[in-house]
Design a protein around this motif. Sequence first.
Motif, PDB file in Angstrom:
ATOM      1  N   GLY A  34       0.816  -1.079   0.183  1.00  0.00           N
ATOM      2  CA  GLY A  34      -0.229  -0.011  -0.121  1.00  0.00           C
ATOM      3  C   GLY A  34       0.894   1.237   0.039  1.00  0.00           C
ATOM      4  O   GLY A  34       1.811   1.374   0.692  1.00  0.00           O
ATOM      5  N   PHE A  35       0.605   2.297  -0.882  1.00  0.00           N
ATOM      6  CA  PHE A  35       1.531   3.160  -1.085  1.00  0.00           C
ATOM      7  C   PHE A  35       0.711   4.532  -0.726  1.00  0.00           C
ATOM      8  O   PHE A  35      -0.560   4.859  -1.357  1.00  0.00           O
ATOM      9  CB  PHE A  35       1.670   3.502  -2.649  1.00  0.00           C
ATOM     10  N   LEU A  36       0.640   5.131   0.743  1.00  0.00           N
ATOM     11  CA  LEU A  36       0.059   6.024   1.236  1.00  0.00           C
ATOM     12  C   LEU A  36       0.435   7.293   1.239  1.00  0.00           C
ATOM     13  O   LEU A  36       1.816   7.592   1.516  1.00  0.00           O
ATOM     14  CB  LEU A  36      -0.296   5.639   2.679  1.00  0.00           C
ATOM     15  N   GLY A  37      -0.259   8.232   1.326  1.00  0.00           N
ATOM     16  CA  GLY A  37       0.125   9.682   1.401  1.00  0.00           C
ATOM     17  C   GLY A  37      -0.756  10.833   1.156  1.00  0.00           C
ATOM     18  O   GLY A  37      -1.851  10.504   0.405  1.00  0.00           O
ATOM     19  N   PRO A  38      -0.779  12.095   1.864  1.00  0.00           N
ATOM     20  CA  PRO A  38      -1.693  12.925   1.626  1.00  0.00           C
ATOM     21  C   PRO A  38      -1.699  13.359   0.149  1.00  0.00           C
ATOM     22  O   PRO A  38      -0.761  12.997  -0.803  1.00  0.00           O
ATOM     23  CB  PRO A  38      -1.228  14.277   2.394  1.00  0.00           C
ATOM     24  N   ASN A  39      -2.756  14.127  -0.353  1.00  0.00           N
ATOM     25  CA  ASN A  39      -2.570  14.633  -1.645  1.00  0.00           C
ATOM     26  C   ASN A  39      -1.441  15.559  -2.054  1.00  0.00           C
ATOM     27  O   ASN A  39      -0.864  16.357  -0.967  1.00  0.00           O
ATOM     28  CB  ASN A  39      -3.829  15.671  -1.983  1.00  0.00           C
ATOM     29  N   GLY A  40      -0.690  15.304  -3.256  1.00  0.00           N
ATOM     30  CA  GLY A  40       0.453  15.984  -3.222  1.00  0.00           C
ATOM     31  C   GLY A  40       1.600  15.067  -2.832  1.00  0.00           C
ATOM     32  O   GLY A  40       3.001  16.121  -3.244  1.00  0.00           O
ATOM     33  N   ALA A  41       1.738  14.232  -2.352  1.00  0.00           N
ATOM     34  CA  ALA A  41       2.812  13.422  -1.693  1.00  0.00           C
ATOM     35  C   ALA A  41       3.871  12.975  -2.597  1.00  0.00           C
ATOM     36  O   ALA A  41       5.104  12.913  -2.217  1.00  0.00           O
ATOM     37  CB  ALA A  41       2.125  12.209  -0.660  1.00  0.00           C
ATOM     38  N   ALA A 208       5.248  11.643   1.992  1.00  0.00           N
ATOM     39  CA  ALA A 208       4.791  12.883   2.077  1.00  0.00           C
ATOM     40  C   ALA A 208       5.999  13.956   1.744  1.00  0.00           C
ATOM     41  O   ALA A 208       7.221  13.525   1.973  1.00  0.00           O
ATOM     42  CB  ALA A 208       4.398  13.067   3.469  1.00  0.00           C
ATOM     43  N   GLY A 209       5.670  14.901   0.917  1.00  0.00           N
ATOM     44  CA  GLY A 209       6.454  15.700   0.613  1.00  0.00           C
ATOM     45  C   GLY A 209       7.672  15.045  -0.446  1.00  0.00           C
ATOM     46  O   GLY A 209       8.634  15.726  -0.465  1.00  0.00           O
ATOM     47  N   GLY A 210       7.105  14.114  -1.113  1.00  0.00           N
ATOM     48  CA  GLY A 210       8.028  13.498  -1.977  1.00  0.00           C
ATOM     49  C   GLY A 210       8.990  12.350  -1.541  1.00  0.00           C
ATOM     50  O   GLY A 210       9.874  11.845  -1.967  1.00  0.00           O
ATOM     51  N   LYS A 211       9.012  12.389   0.069  1.00  0.00           N
ATOM     52  CA  LYS A 211       9.955  11.467   0.855  1.00  0.00           C
ATOM     53  C   LYS A 211       9.297  10.335   1.317  1.00  0.00           C
ATOM     54  O   LYS A 211       8.091  10.480   1.813  1.00  0.00           O
ATOM     55  CB  LYS A 211      10.721  12.220   1.670  1.00  0.00           C
ATOM     56  N   VAL A 212       9.852   9.000   1.371  1.00  0.00           N
ATOM     57  CA  VAL A 212       9.357   7.957   2.110  1.00  0.00           C
ATOM     58  C   VAL A 212       9.654   8.425   3.627  1.00  0.00           C
ATOM     59  O   VAL A 212      10.810   8.601   3.991  1.00  0.00           O
ATOM     60  CB  VAL A 212      10.060   6.636   1.675  1.00  0.00           C
ATOM     61  N   LEU A 213       8.557   8.206   4.419  1.00  0.00           N
ATOM     62  CA  LEU A 213       8.616   8.383   5.905  1.00  0.00           C
ATOM     63  C   LEU A 213       8.480   7.100   6.777  1.00  0.00           C
ATOM     64  O   LEU A 213       8.935   6.957   7.724  1.00  0.00           O
ATOM     65  CB  LEU A 213       7.581   9.254   6.471  1.00  0.00           C
ATOM     66  N   ALA A 214       7.856   6.130   6.075  1.00  0.00           N
ATOM     67  CA  ALA A 214       7.793   4.825   6.873  1.00  0.00           C
ATOM     68  C   ALA A 214       7.659   3.640   5.909  1.00  0.00           C
ATOM     69  O   ALA A 214       7.152   3.737   4.708  1.00  0.00           O
ATOM     70  CB  ALA A 214       6.704   4.814   7.793  1.00  0.00           C
TER      71      ALA A 214
END
Length: 244
Positions: A34-41, A208-214
């Motif tokens: 699953g590839f998750l993130g807010p809009n614009g991530a 988020a912000g173009g970077k993998v956080l987890a």
Amino acid sequence: MAALIEIERLTKRFGAFTAVDDVSFTVARGEVVGFLGPNGAGKSTTMKMLSGFVTPTAGTARICGKDVVDDPVAAKRSLGYLPEGAPTYPEMTVTGFLDFVARIRGYRGIERKERVEDAIDLTQLEGVRLQPIETLSKGFKRRVGLAQALLHDPPVLVLDEPTDGLDPNQKHEVRQLIRRMAPEKAILISTHILEEVEAVCTRAIIIAGGKVLADDKPSALTPTDKTLEEVFRELTVPAQPEAA
């Protein structure tokens, strides 16, 4: 286990804006990520680079060992891609469109017909097969997009919001289909539905912000006192500055 999807330091800039920033991960056969993130991530941009629709500014992406920039035709033979919005030819009937896709994929004669019938059966489109796509509901249009991605039975699936617009029963059917296919494929799913991640995914990547956080199993991302939604919000919502 060998990875069927390999992304290494993938970056995409649009002028001064960095949409995807040095992203790396792999997906092996049998994994549903699953590839998750807010809009614009940066989710859709990453998927577009992986599928060859957008050229990376830097980094590499490979499907079944084939570089999507250096060997794009070979890479796409192994890929089933459901893009955001699932563009189709609206004036075509469902069967006509899938037959067109099968011919583009190189199928002829009986095999072409069988591929179309199997795709219709998998996505439960029999009842609308002769309707022009432009007359279908959003949910059925989404299923037509999924059908074209599955038609050639690829080892890699990249699905951008596969259940968008589907009613609860249709969502359940698509999730069941993904679970059935999972052992033989590497599947990357962009979604904003956290319930979907918990239902079908073996791993979750939060960006988020173009970077993998987890990047971990959904269960590993959720301590006993927190839900996946709470973890997602903590990682992706910027902290508010403290009052002076």
